[in-house]
Design an enzyme around this catalytic site. Sequence first.
Site, PDB file in Angstrom:
ATOM      1  N   PHE A 141       0.855  -0.953  -0.024  1.00 51.74           N
ATOM      2  CA  PHE A 141      -0.163  -0.450   0.079  1.00 51.74           C
ATOM      3  C   PHE A 141       0.844   1.222  -0.080  1.00 51.74           C
ATOM      4  O   PHE A 141       0.424   2.395   0.583  1.00 51.74           O
ATOM      5  CB  PHE A 141      -1.065   0.305   0.879  1.00 51.74           C
ATOM      6  CG  PHE A 141      -1.560  -1.576   1.186  1.00 51.74           C
ATOM      7  CD1 PHE A 141      -2.829  -1.957   0.445  1.00 51.74           C
ATOM      8  CD2 PHE A 141      -1.717  -2.416   2.290  1.00 51.74           C
ATOM      9  CE1 PHE A 141      -3.255  -3.421   0.506  1.00 51.74           C
ATOM     10  CE2 PHE A 141      -1.981  -3.251   2.025  1.00 51.74           C
ATOM     11  CZ  PHE A 141      -2.741  -3.792   1.110  1.00 51.74           C
ATOM     12  N   THR A 189      -1.921  -7.846  -5.726  1.00 54.03           N
ATOM     13  CA  THR A 189      -2.724  -7.518  -7.026  1.00 54.03           C
ATOM     14  C   THR A 189      -3.350  -7.673  -7.884  1.00 54.03           C
ATOM     15  O   THR A 189      -4.207  -8.076  -8.755  1.00 54.03           O
ATOM     16  CB  THR A 189      -1.434  -6.127  -7.885  1.00 54.03           C
ATOM     17  OG1 THR A 189      -0.731  -6.494  -8.350  1.00 54.03           O
ATOM     18  CG2 THR A 189      -1.433  -5.188  -6.959  1.00 54.03           C
ATOM     19  N   GLU A 227      -5.782   1.817  -6.745  1.00 52.90           N
ATOM     20  CA  GLU A 227      -5.841   3.168  -5.369  1.00 52.90           C
ATOM     21  C   GLU A 227      -6.697   3.602  -6.444  1.00 52.90           C
ATOM     22  O   GLU A 227      -7.869   3.915  -4.934  1.00 52.90           O
ATOM     23  CB  GLU A 227      -4.736   3.993  -6.252  1.00 52.90           C
ATOM     24  CG  GLU A 227      -3.199   2.982  -5.688  1.00 52.90           C
ATOM     25  CD  GLU A 227      -1.975   3.607  -5.793  1.00 52.90           C
ATOM     26  OE1 GLU A 227      -1.392   4.921  -5.427  1.00 52.90           O
ATOM     27  OE2 GLU A 227      -1.447   3.667  -7.048  1.00 52.90           O
TER      28      GLU A 227
END
Lengths: 178, 328, 701
Positions: free
Chosen positions: C234, C462, C661
Amino acid sequence: MGTTTAVTMEINAESCALDLDNRTTLLDALREHLGLTGTKKGCDHGQCGACTVLVDGLRMNSCLLLAVALDGAQVTTVEGLSSDAVLHPVQQAFIDHDAFQCGYCTPGQICSAVGAITEAASGWPSAATAQERPVGSVALTEAEIRERMSGNLCRCGAYVNIVSAVAEAAEAAREAGR
Amino acid sequence: MKTFRYERPTDPAAAIALVAGDSGARYLGGGTNLVDLMKLGVETPELLVDVSRLPFGEVEETGGGGLRIGAAVRNSRLATHMLVRERYPALSQALLSGASAQLRNAATIGGNLLQRTRCLYFQDVSKPCNKRRPGSGCPAREGVHRDLAVLGASEHCIATSTSDLAVALAALDATVHLAGPAGTRSLPLTDLHRLPGDAPERDTVLRHGELITAVELPPPPRSARSAYRKVRDRASYAFALASVAAVLNVRDGAVHEVRLAFGGLAAKPWRANGAEEALQGRPATEDSFAAAVRTELTACRPLRDNGYKVALAERLAVAVLAQLAELD
Amino acid sequence: MTTLESALGASTARLEGRAKVSGTARYAAEYASEGALYAWPVPAGIARGEVTAVHTDAAMADPAVLVVLTHDNAPRLRPVEDRTLALLQSPHVAHRGQYVALAVATSLEAARAAAAAVLVQYKADHHDVVLTEDHPGLYAPEEIDGLWPGTREHGDFGGAYAAAEIRTDAVYTIPPLHNHPMEPHAATAVWDGDALTVYDSNQGSTAVQHTLAQLFGIDAGQVRVVSEHVGGGFGSKGTPRPNVVLAAMAARAVDRPVKLAVPRNHMPAVVGHRAPTIQRIRIGAGSDGRIRALAHEVVTCTSTVGHFVEPAALPSRMMYTAPNSRTSHRVTRLDIPAPSWMRAPGECPGMFALESAIDELADICGLDPVELRIRNDTEVEPDSGLPFSSRHLVECLQEGARRFGWHERDRRPGIRREGRLLIGSGVASSMYPVIIFPSCAAAHADPDGQYRVRVNATDIGTGARTVLAQIAADALAAPLGRVHISIGSSDLPEAPLAGGSSGTASWGWAVHNACAQVRELVERSGGSVPAGGLSASADTTEDIKSGQEYARCAFGAQFAEVQVDTDTGEVRVRRLTGVFAAGRILNPRTARSQFIGAMTMGLSMALMEASTMDPEFGDHAERDFASYHVAACADLPAIEAHWIGEEDPHLNPMGSKGIGEIGIVGTAAAIANAVHHATGVRVRTLPIRPDALLPHFAHFA
């Protein structure tokens, strides 16, 4: 009296005899002494659930258990859930529902889900269970799963898929139990 | 974590003798609080005496319809025990609202009651804290204290008790049975924990070597209903900002019997004797609940960032009592 | 020849799924090394000053302890740009929690005890750690993060604002926030002569490789960084962190492999965080809701050792028509841990402020907030004047409104009751720019019909490994099962980090090019592959310069329904729906997870995440998961994520925009707006916990 102790545990159905520093937690015994790194260290203080394993069939945070206190215990880790090439139904459901991203909380989530399904089948209530006198087992509704799985944090935010994975595995376990 | 010796005696007398004879000895139950604090360096025992396998693992009915709960019973087992769910729903709810399933499976009833009070400064050995190092000061009063006590605190300490179990037991008039080097004794649960005063290092009235062996519940008051409700920063797996355990019996629209305890407000479960007295015989309405609870909470001494707890506790108590009185 | 179903766009399951659910996927601290030691760092106990003495006798008394490294005896490092990596190089303490020593022992237990036994003495200087809106150290940087002008002005904001029929003026505040990936920053370091191998938890091991080479004065070729599985980042693992540098230093000092995992409660001090922001937004509009003047002025802080500035005003340069505007940042340097990237730096906090302000404007204008946003849509980016390559914000708002059932909504706040609950709904827009970095990749065809594709991408969760294999299969016109993708090692062709939602576009472009070339080579050799195989490599440095005549950005819209308990002030989100327009979605399965996961983090930010800078001690007070709350399973409602098809030829060969994001951008505003709709209370300071609402609830008896 020294500060190390001989401990024998049955880990994933194998007897393990270890001579451990009394300070060694079950989590560190698994990861650093037995090479069972499937169990993860997320916080080391019982605040995230990544280290969840089953001790005598109950899910617990292995980071807060002193291994020395577990002499004679039966421990099941994520590595012990699947046999040969066949994944445990909860493991398979996590793949089928894409119930993880980075995978770090995943072994703990899976062990926790296995424990949660057993607890519900045994009629254990949760904070989400209605107060009426219970019967036999508690149905794992989404609200039940959310509450019962709240001891396992997932920072990637895969909760929505975790809930559906656990629901499917619970339903399969119910069917199989009939 | 400092090195320590470990013993697991098989009978209570041996365990008590071991701890009583060693000022650096501590009892180990489920370890969920003690091991956490040992890792932080807050607790530094030289000897751990494991009492989790002593014969205190049963929940038994007492003659009069109450329950005797062994101190080594795990939180999850007590919460799910059929008699507890039937007779003492507030107790089951309190246990199930505490921590996580994993922690409830490991934690014992005795250990839960003896968990240390909570404060971020207490947990950080690099900072002053009167509870950890008497006389070193209390940075929480001026510092970060949104979660900390508004009732019964002292200038030396504003830490809060975090046991949900203790709040329910306080409202249920539980008794704690102790065994120690000088024999056995029993205490009302509300006398077990102490307010910080000028000795914040002592969370309870236990003497060194004393061990909780059981908790006893009197029979639930007939026709009364009980409930526990907890408010926290997230929906699960968090300590209480405030919590309420209540037992209520309403007859002909008036309060016949009421017991009320708060959690999250003080260093101990706060039995609201003042509110109970004020409510006796009064109409079971939200207005009289609110007036009575307000009486109790006039003792609050909030600091800069925890004043919300006063209003929260009042509203929560009124809501729980209203729910028990079926006013909705 | 049978027609191949395109691998691109298929809901392929994660290639490493089985390894992750069975516990065999290995993370940085899980590589068994013969004779490996354990290192445990010692954090500074003051916020500013000098270490005057380090007493290690007590720590060294345990024979299990091999060494305690301090600034006196630690290996010397060469300077690098990131000054937080100058570990144990000087006695200077720039913030509390900065590492001042490192204990190395044969067991984890001994290392931890040794670290606790190290006694450090200091000369403490006065420290300054608290951000205020009138902090005397505030200055307006000309440029922020080396990328954007700190301040931009268009037209005459002051005049237009003064002349506007409707004006809003409010300040929005966000506390420091922590990334807290579930896997703490960890590394295992092994030296072999002057060659260094590290297993490290990071978002880009090419950068870690080069930084380690610089720090230790060796060739990059002598450094191998393996990051096969990474437990989240992150943003906090976007640059090399102390874990890998200290592990390598310790391993060098004792000439044995060393493992180091940053303890969870050290993380808020040493792996970056989202800096607090105080954002003032003023909007001048006509009664029709059309914005004439917009000012977004950000006050924030950074550290004395870093230079990162949270670029929170950026979204106001891109979102809505604003002929007269001012967007500015003012920052002050404090004696705090270095802030850094956290998921959607800039956009995430900035859009909480902007999208809350837009909701306030809609409220004043008496307009539906969806309609108000549509009225202020723009085809050119307001700041640059460039046309958008594609922009489907309006479609996202409309589709989201339809799916959510928005149009049945009564705009009046505070009127929907269910027993003791108040119910409300809110909307906010999402956006995230397209970022593409140069990348290399290599592809190889074997004679047996198998393909090997190599790129030093990082999969932090991801699904990068999977989607890159899909991109390769598509470019090779080969079945996915014949494509073998290697990522997560600096042995592989150089590639940028997993950050800025740039990964798939950047790595994927290189993978696409290398694979397209291999496909061409195979075709040229008549469809058969010679014994030695056929290889090609790609470097996209030149390719990525195309498309820059456009403003490129993904957009979205989020809708939230909340319930607020009038007794306790507890807020629960009941429903969350997001609709996104992010180019072509390459793997719906993993894409949905990215959107939902980021929205989950946005919910967490809205309702519970908060860290407090302790004025007396200079550290973040909430340093563990018991005090820094992140959303738990029980906090999460059903979340839906949808997307609308978007064909945009100005992006990359796959036609994709980044999706890692955008999901966190706007969520907090949608929830805060829903809380306003439920209660009539406008909360401008996050998070929205019971204490934020209770003072307004006296009237609910």
